[in-house]
Write a protein that holds these residues in place. Structure first.
Motif: not given
Length: 122
Positions: A13-31, A81-89
């Motif tokens: 249920g966490a926000a998952t995104r394709p690709g590598k995580v950015r070193a300088m992340f800025d995300v809003v989760l649950g306000g 459903g879609d299998g496995t892919s490289y990403g981050h959460a």
């Protein structure tokens, strides 16, 4: 409980995104805003030989100055459903989840440093 099941539950249920995580992340989760420059990495864990290894995963636990925890997971994430892919959460953790992650991943020094008052001798 298996460690992988525990981690899967944390990022389910966490926000998952394709690709590598950015070193300088800025995300809003649950306000709540989680900015890399305002957080300290307190522990990390790597599994697999290299990022090219199909089972490679890198996890990093961050803590904000206000005491909020964020688990950043990068690697081969499982999607239904879609299998496995490289990403981050990004998965916000409460205190008990952060303690459990540190314990499961064998990061006892960080566990004692962060939660020493809650750890007692057997």
């Amino acid at each position: 409980m298996m460690i992988d099941d525990f981690i899967d539950e944390l990022i389910q249920g966490a926000a998952t995104r394709p690709g590598k995580v950015r070193a300088m992340f800025d995300v809003v989760l649950g306000g709540r805003r989680y900015r890399a420059e305002a957080m300290e990495q307190v522990a990390s864990y790597e599994f697999g030989r290299s990022p090219d290894d199909f089972s490679y995963t890198e996890e990093a636990l961050y803590r904000s100055a206000k005491g909020a925890f964020l688990l950043v997971v990068e690697g081969w994430l499982h999607h239904s459903g879609d299998g496995t892919s490289y990403g981050h959460a990004y998965a916000p953790l409460d205190r008990s989840q952060a303690m459990a992650w540190l314990e499961f991943r064998g990061r006892h020094e960080a566990l004692t440093e962060l939660f020493g008052d809650e750890v007692e001798d057997a």
